[in-house]
Design an enzyme around this catalytic site. Structure first.
Site, PDB file in Angstrom:
ATOM      1  CE  LYS A 174      -5.229  -4.067   2.842  1.00 36.34           C
ATOM      2  NZ  LYS A 174      -4.727  -3.881   4.184  1.00 36.34           N
TER       3      LYS A 174
HETATM    4  C1  LIG Z   1      -3.728  -3.855   5.183  1.00 35.44           C
HETATM    5  C2  LIG Z   1      -3.623  -4.818   6.302  1.00 35.44           C
HETATM    6  C3  LIG Z   1      -3.506  -4.395   7.631  1.00 35.44           C
HETATM    7  C4  LIG Z   1      -3.317  -2.939   8.018  1.00 35.44           C
HETATM    8  O1  LIG Z   1      -4.362  -2.098   7.713  1.00 35.44           O
HETATM    9  P1  LIG Z   1      -4.103  -0.504   7.831  1.00 35.44           P
HETATM   10  O2  LIG Z   1      -5.484   0.036   7.938  1.00 35.44           O
HETATM   11  O3  LIG Z   1      -3.413  -0.109   6.596  1.00 35.44           O
HETATM   12  O4  LIG Z   1      -3.293  -0.297   9.049  1.00 35.44           O
HETATM   13  C5  LIG Z   1      -3.474  -5.338   8.630  1.00 35.44           C
HETATM   14  N1  LIG Z   1      -3.545  -6.651   8.346  1.00 35.44           N
HETATM   15  C6  LIG Z   1      -3.654  -7.117   7.079  1.00 35.44           C
HETATM   16  C7  LIG Z   1      -3.752  -8.586   6.841  1.00 35.44           C
HETATM   17  C8  LIG Z   1      -3.691  -6.203   6.018  1.00 35.44           C
HETATM   18  O5  LIG Z   1      -3.794  -6.656   4.768  1.00 35.44           O
END
Ligand SMILES: *Cc1c(COP(=O)(O)O)cnc(C)c1O
Length: 431
Positions: A174
């Site tokens: 991310k």
């Molecule tokens: C990456 C992601 C998540 C989950 O995030 P984590 O912190 O890895 O649990 C949830 N929703 C979307 C749309 C994502 O891209």
């Protein structure tokens, strides 16, 4: 090879993380948490091991009756609906619109029943969906409005104040990653307090385990520069592996058995220290460079549109507006699955590691418990979301790409996509 996605963290942050994980004496946990709270633009953020951890904890805190319904936009990572169901609630997906990547407000309105308790809107690919019409609906029907900003973080952002919950992820792939961590802005004191007391019972993720993750991503970062990636891809091919599959499997968090035991942990102190550091030093220059690249690419594409781009694009690399989209990733929707496949293949021959793989999948509705009387056709299908998944190609945007690289990528895409549109009768477009 221009790799599909560079991890967004610098060498000095990784070295810092290694140090706090393995070498330094335990850094102060409370200090890291209060640093995060101080930088975060809104009061009282809930800091979790991941968005999935926080979302799960929130659903444990809401006290809705079993069988309550959670309306979700139809494209997200599969763990999100899984978490809803694990907490005893029913998933009601709503299809999304290809131009906006948002559900239609009318479709959401039609999905509301007396059992509906929440509406989850995912802002995909870095593009923010205006929430006003959804907030109005949510208010009218007394739904909790939850925005999933996991793909759409930028500095100074704690989400929309008209949402009841805003969720941000700092997971490995991310934006502004801390190789983990989620921040949830919960605009309801009662839910937030209950979440805090639930999370406080979770075991703490260990600094050493976090350190091993840091080592893994040090390796990935080293391997993802243009030259290394090219060599590595060739080596994988020679060894009989499919590099596309190998690379996409690297990004998987919480893999393996007992998913819920893995997410129900408190973040390690090392993670919290890294997260505080990342929030303090957001790289807005890198973000602006990427937006400029996306604008240029968008300008050069003929029939394809980058998800997240507005209709008016300019040739200039200077116009930068992150309020529209951060272009976390830059997918285009080709005409059909075959041209998507062709596009990936041709880009790969020219050194661009585009891919059709992503962690997103179409949300499936919770099936009624043991009722064979309900036929498959009564289960809502999401034709648009399914078709997007089939036709989507993620184009690589890397720091260091020049205008000439972007233009070359656009030329290939234009060529492949105009060719396939001649070959394929339009009747076959929707399979
Ligand atoms: C990456 C992601 C998540 C989950 O995030 P984590 O912190 O890895 O649990 C949830 N929703 C979307 C749309 C994502 O891209």
């Amino acid at each position: 090879m221009w790799i599909r996605k560079q991890i967004e963290i610098g060498w000095s942050d990784l070295l810092f993380a290694l140090n706090v994980s393995f070498f330094s004496r335990l850094p102060d946990r409370r200090n890291a948490l209060s640093l995060i709270a101080k930088i975060w633009p809104e009061n009282d953020p809930v800091v979790s091991l991941s968005v999935r951890t926080g979302f799960d904890c929130m659903l444990q805190s809401v006290r809705w009756p079993t069988g309550s319904e959670v309306i979700m936009s139809g494209l997200t990572i599969p763990d999100m609906p899984r978490i809803v169901e694990r907490n005893g609630f029913r998933v009601v997906p709503v299809d999304i619109n290809e131009a906006t990547m948002a559900p239609d407000v009318d479709a959401v309105a039609r999905a509301i029943t007396p059992y509906s308790k929440a509406l989850v809107i995912a802002h995909l690919f870095g593009k923010r969906i205006p929430l006003e019409p959804f907030a109005e609906l949510a208010k009218k029907h007394n739904l909790l409005l939850i925005e999933d900003c996991a793909q759409a973080f930028s500095a100074g952002d704690s989400g929309s104040s008209i949402a009841n919950v805003s969720m941000f992820s700092f997971g490995p792939i991310k934006s502004s990653t801390a190789l983990g961590g989620g921040i949830l802005q919960i605009r309801d004191d009662e839910i937030r307090n209950r979440m805090r007391s639930i999370e406080s019972t979770y075991p703490q993720h260990s600094n050493r385990k976090f350190g091993r993750r840091v080592l893994k991503y040090l390796g990935i970062k080293a391997a993802s520069n243009r030259r290394c990636a090219g060599l590595l891809f060739s080596a994988l091919r020679v060894a009989g592996y499919n590099p596309d599959r190998v690379v996409s499997s690297l990004a998987r968090g919480f893999a393996g058995s007992d998913f819920f035991a893995r997410i129900r942990q408190q973040p390690s102190t090392a993670l919290l220290s890294l997260l505080a550091r990342r929030l303090q030093s957001f790289d807005s220059l890198a973000l602006n460079r990427r937006i400029a690249q996306a604008n240029r690419l968008s300008y050069r594409l003929n029939n394809l549109r980058l998800a997240g781009s507005s209709s008016k694009v300019s040739e200039s690399l200077a116009t930068v507006d992150s309020s529209e989209s951060t272009y976390w990733v830059t997918p285009v929707c080709t005409r059909d699955a075959r041209s998507a496949q062709q596009l990936v293949a041709e880009l790969s021959q020219h050194g661009f590691d585009a891919t059709r793989r992503s962690s997103l999948s179409v949300v499936e509705p919770t099936r009624p418990a043991k009722s064979p009387a309900i036929s498959a056709t009564q289960i809502t299908a999401l034709p648009v979301a399914s078709s997007i998944v089939d036709r989507m190609v993620f184009l690589p945007l890397c720091d260091g790409m020049q205008v000439s690289d972007l233009d070359q990528m656009a030329r290939i895409a234009n060529r492949v996509c105009s060719r396939s549109s001649q070959n394929v009768p339009s009747l076959l477009r929707f399979e």
